[in-house]
Design a protein around this motif. Sequence first.
Motif, PDB file in Angstrom:
ATOM      1  N   GLN A 103       1.275  -8.754  -6.692  1.00 45.46           N
ATOM      2  CA  GLN A 103       1.181 -10.383  -6.771  1.00 45.46           C
ATOM      3  C   GLN A 103       0.015 -10.832  -6.236  1.00 45.46           C
ATOM      4  N   ASP A 104      -0.205 -11.973  -6.742  1.00 52.45           N
ATOM      5  CA  ASP A 104      -1.614 -12.685  -6.461  1.00 52.45           C
ATOM      6  C   ASP A 104      -1.188 -13.706  -5.356  1.00 52.45           C
ATOM      7  N   VAL A 105      -1.533 -13.484  -4.129  1.00 49.14           N
ATOM      8  CA  VAL A 105      -1.156 -14.492  -3.021  1.00 49.14           C
ATOM      9  C   VAL A 105      -2.421 -15.142  -2.594  1.00 49.14           C
ATOM     10  N   ASN A 106      -2.997 -16.190  -2.740  1.00 47.32           N
ATOM     11  CA  ASN A 106      -4.122 -16.593  -2.631  1.00 47.32           C
ATOM     12  C   ASN A 106      -5.504 -15.634  -2.924  1.00 47.32           C
ATOM     13  N   GLY A 107      -5.410 -15.064  -3.925  1.00 44.63           N
ATOM     14  CA  GLY A 107      -6.410 -13.895  -4.349  1.00 44.63           C
ATOM     15  C   GLY A 107      -6.093 -12.681  -3.648  1.00 44.63           C
ATOM     16  N   THR A 108      -5.266 -12.556  -2.539  1.00 48.60           N
ATOM     17  CA  THR A 108      -4.972 -11.167  -1.987  1.00 48.60           C
ATOM     18  C   THR A 108      -3.814 -10.546  -2.734  1.00 48.60           C
ATOM     19  N   VAL A 109      -4.014  -9.156  -2.908  1.00 45.92           N
ATOM     20  CA  VAL A 109      -3.061  -8.471  -3.563  1.00 45.92           C
ATOM     21  C   VAL A 109      -1.928  -8.239  -2.602  1.00 45.92           C
ATOM     22  N   SER A 110      -0.555  -8.596  -2.942  1.00 42.99           N
ATOM     23  CA  SER A 110       0.294  -8.607  -1.980  1.00 42.99           C
ATOM     24  C   SER A 110       1.810  -7.988  -3.077  1.00 42.99           C
ATOM     25  N   PHE A 111       2.819  -7.470  -2.086  1.00 44.60           N
ATOM     26  CA  PHE A 111       4.033  -7.020  -2.617  1.00 44.60           C
ATOM     27  C   PHE A 111       5.129  -7.739  -2.035  1.00 44.60           C
ATOM     28  N   THR A 112       6.089  -7.927  -3.148  1.00 52.86           N
ATOM     29  CA  THR A 112       7.352  -8.703  -2.121  1.00 52.86           C
ATOM     30  C   THR A 112       8.488  -7.609  -2.322  1.00 52.86           C
ATOM     31  N   ILE A 113       8.933  -7.024  -1.347  1.00 49.83           N
ATOM     32  CA  ILE A 113      10.032  -6.417  -1.272  1.00 49.83           C
ATOM     33  C   ILE A 113      11.222  -6.630  -0.373  1.00 49.83           C
ATOM     34  N   LYS A 114      12.283  -6.026  -0.380  1.00 55.56           N
ATOM     35  CA  LYS A 114      13.555  -6.414   0.617  1.00 55.56           C
ATOM     36  C   LYS A 114      13.371  -5.041   1.567  1.00 55.56           C
ATOM     37  N   ASP A 115      12.759  -5.535   2.721  1.00 54.07           N
ATOM     38  CA  ASP A 115      12.551  -4.394   3.737  1.00 54.07           C
ATOM     39  C   ASP A 115      13.372  -4.635   5.013  1.00 54.07           C
ATOM     40  N   LYS A 116      14.565  -5.618   4.566  1.00 54.60           N
ATOM     41  CA  LYS A 116      15.233  -5.837   5.919  1.00 54.60           C
ATOM     42  C   LYS A 116      17.030  -5.610   5.509  1.00 54.60           C
ATOM     43  N   GLU A 117      17.643  -5.389   6.312  1.00 52.23           N
ATOM     44  CA  GLU A 117      19.168  -4.864   6.054  1.00 52.23           C
ATOM     45  C   GLU A 117      19.939  -6.341   5.712  1.00 52.23           C
ATOM     46  N   GLY A 118      20.822  -5.805   5.019  1.00 52.55           N
ATOM     47  CA  GLY A 118      21.580  -7.314   4.586  1.00 52.55           C
ATOM     48  C   GLY A 118      21.393  -7.743   3.227  1.00 52.55           C
ATOM     49  N   GLU A 119      22.465  -8.071   2.518  1.00 52.32           N
ATOM     50  CA  GLU A 119      22.290  -8.572   1.293  1.00 52.32           C
ATOM     51  C   GLU A 119      21.602  -9.643   1.048  1.00 52.32           C
ATOM     52  N   ASP A 120      21.885 -10.772   2.058  1.00 48.14           N
ATOM     53  CA  ASP A 120      21.094 -12.003   1.931  1.00 48.14           C
ATOM     54  C   ASP A 120      19.690 -12.021   2.865  1.00 48.14           C
ATOM     55  N   ALA A 121      19.490 -10.954   3.210  1.00 47.28           N
ATOM     56  CA  ALA A 121      18.317 -10.881   4.034  1.00 47.28           C
ATOM     57  C   ALA A 121      16.965 -11.375   3.038  1.00 47.28           C
ATOM     58  N   GLU A 122      16.096 -12.126   3.753  1.00 48.18           N
ATOM     59  CA  GLU A 122      15.146 -12.602   2.972  1.00 48.18           C
ATOM     60  C   GLU A 122      14.169 -11.748   2.654  1.00 48.18           C
ATOM     61  N   PRO A 123      13.599 -11.437   1.243  1.00 49.09           N
ATOM     62  CA  PRO A 123      12.415 -10.498   1.093  1.00 49.09           C
ATOM     63  C   PRO A 123      11.224 -10.619   1.680  1.00 49.09           C
ATOM     64  N   SER A 124      10.140  -9.706   2.140  1.00 52.72           N
ATOM     65  CA  SER A 124       9.182  -9.917   2.696  1.00 52.72           C
ATOM     66  C   SER A 124       8.016  -9.845   1.726  1.00 52.72           C
ATOM     67  N   THR A 125       6.973 -10.643   1.985  1.00 49.70           N
ATOM     68  CA  THR A 125       5.648 -10.553   0.939  1.00 49.70           C
ATOM     69  C   THR A 125       4.595  -9.933   2.099  1.00 49.70           C
ATOM     70  N   LEU A 126       4.005  -8.757   1.570  1.00 48.73           N
ATOM     71  CA  LEU A 126       3.334  -8.037   2.493  1.00 48.73           C
ATOM     72  C   LEU A 126       1.816  -7.638   1.765  1.00 48.73           C
ATOM     73  N   SER A 127       0.852  -8.102   2.284  1.00 48.96           N
ATOM     74  CA  SER A 127      -0.523  -7.933   1.762  1.00 48.96           C
ATOM     75  C   SER A 127      -0.542  -6.207   1.538  1.00 48.96           C
ATOM     76  N   VAL A 128      -1.499  -6.036   0.895  1.00 48.89           N
ATOM     77  CA  VAL A 128      -1.980  -4.521   0.505  1.00 48.89           C
ATOM     78  C   VAL A 128      -2.316  -3.926   1.956  1.00 48.89           C
ATOM     79  N   GLU A 129      -3.043  -4.620   2.837  1.00 53.77           N
ATOM     80  CA  GLU A 129      -3.342  -4.253   3.899  1.00 53.77           C
ATOM     81  C   GLU A 129      -2.314  -3.915   4.887  1.00 53.77           C
ATOM     82  N   GLU A 130      -1.248  -5.003   5.104  1.00 48.99           N
ATOM     83  CA  GLU A 130       0.010  -4.623   5.769  1.00 48.99           C
ATOM     84  C   GLU A 130       0.467  -3.396   5.363  1.00 48.99           C
ATOM     85  N   VAL A 131       0.712  -3.220   3.794  1.00 52.68           N
ATOM     86  CA  VAL A 131       1.316  -1.910   3.369  1.00 52.68           C
ATOM     87  C   VAL A 131       0.835  -0.684   3.848  1.00 52.68           C
TER      88      VAL A 131
END
Length: 572
Positions: A103-131
């Motif tokens: 995904q485009d987050v202010n020009g940076t390549v990012s990915f939005t994934i559910k990386d926390k436990e629980g149905e209602d947990a908020e997904p995280s948006t991670l930059s390619v650097e963080e991944v």
Amino acid sequence: MSETRTSGPAPADRTAIGITFGNSNSSIASTVDDKAEVIANEDGDRQIPTILSYVDGEEYYGQQAKAFLVRNPQNTVAYFRDFLGKDFKSIDPTHNHASAHPQDVNGTVSFTIKDKEGEDAEPSTLSVEEVSTRFLRRLVTSATEYLGKKVTSAVITVPTNFSDKQKSALLAAANAADLEVLQLISEPVAAVLAYDARPEAEVQDKIVVVAELGGTRSDVAVVASRGGMYTVLATVHDYEFNGSALDKVLIDHFAKEFMKKHAGVDPRENARSLAKLKFECEATKKALSIGVNAAFSVESLAEGIDFASTINRLRYETIGRTVFEGFTRLIESVIKKAGLDVLDVDEVILSGGTSHTPRIANNLVNIFPATTTILAPSTNTTAVNPSELLARGAALQASLIQEYEAADIDQSTHAAVTTVPHITNAIGVISVSESGEETFVPVIAPETAVPARRTVVVAAPKAGGDVLIKIAEGNTHIKVTKPEPKANGSKAAKVEDADDSDADFSDDESEDEEEKREKVWKIGATLAEAAVRGVKKGGKVEISINVNADLAVTVTAREVGAKGGVRGTLSA
Ligand code: ATP
């Protein structure tokens, strides 16, 4: 590069490894008694898929994460390495269609994934650097567990076209994973290093083509190895002919077979069926590198139908012909780009997972002369596993430089592994035969990195006296000798392959028409002439040629064992 490096551990406190961080797979390696070994991770894998997957807040990596591409594609991040340091606008997301989408987050390549436990947990948006940081951390943890001591530092391989911005992003990602990057080395140099470090290797001047054939890209380089210095002369990068293209050949083949049997149901049209198909086709492809037949079997491929089939290598090589020929063309094109001919190439190193494929190496045997060594598993029994070369080269480099302070590493080792100034033509001595014919004897090979110094000793004429030395530039050209025209009917007896129209791979199609091509020296500009006076009967003359960093040439000639001599300098 140095500006992004955080101050790492003192040299004595380092534990350093080699890392290959690929788009498809990564590897870690360490050295034991100067021998590099690729480390198996906790799953027993030496080729670790560059993939992270999150299920119920749990992080999986490598082969386990790859398996989740079928059941959990949206929380699985794959094929991200090349996006490091790139603007979103400039990336090609083709390979990400079946996993988390960039995904485009202010020009940076990012990915939005559910990386926390629980149905209602908020997904995280991670930059390619963080991944990348998360993935590198897993690699380092695996290496630390294997070695039993904390890995602090690494040499990491990068493609030759990785930009400064990409390198900085990789360094930042590694530093965030608490990893000191001793050096980034280019992939072809890592491959040559891995070969040159073998005990049986003779390190000699040579021209090497390194073909790094991976899953999503092919990078081919021509490297001049001169006195232990490596100069990259030319590179080509390709994103069309790669391991994935070979997977696609098999995907289409088996999908069509399935459609024929099952009323036109196309497993490629359903994302989950396609993921299963791809997974199994890759396994079949690998099996075909070892055996001449391979099985293919998927439970519930599409609409609940199980599917099993087989394929033989000949059929595979036929349906994949366009891709196989693409690899050959890439290699031919980089040699041309370097201004060389196949006859100039001493070795071809096949590196990367796709290089296990016998047809790729066998096609090269047909385009190179017998004097070129093709280093691949199917053509050379001493070939190093192509999937391990880069990590081994990186580990060897790490063991060489880990004792230095970070600042010294930057200064001392950069030039050795990147493009450095080099001479284009050879420099050599012209010898004159009794009949007056001049021949060129190369002393410093073309493409030698400068400064360079070489010395030769030549015999003076038997009678002794004044010896005239001529130093000149030289270059090779290819002399083509056409065969004598054959008597009538010599081609008439071509045998047709009657029963299998696919089986028309003739390894030497033009055997009776072959022209003779040989490399001959052509004398270029004369650089210096010198006379060594009064040489003894049966004496010898030593000639030293010195090329400075600014390409100025100094020639010294003297009689062996005598005092004095002549010396002259020619400015660049
Ligand atoms: P890239 O960065 O180009 O995506 P990589 O350098 O990360 O690739 P490699 O492990 O060098 O990854 O190459 C992966 C490719 O090699 C995959 O397409 C894989 O299917 C293929 N491969 C691995 N082993 C074999 C084998 N034995 N025979 C044929 N292909 C293989």
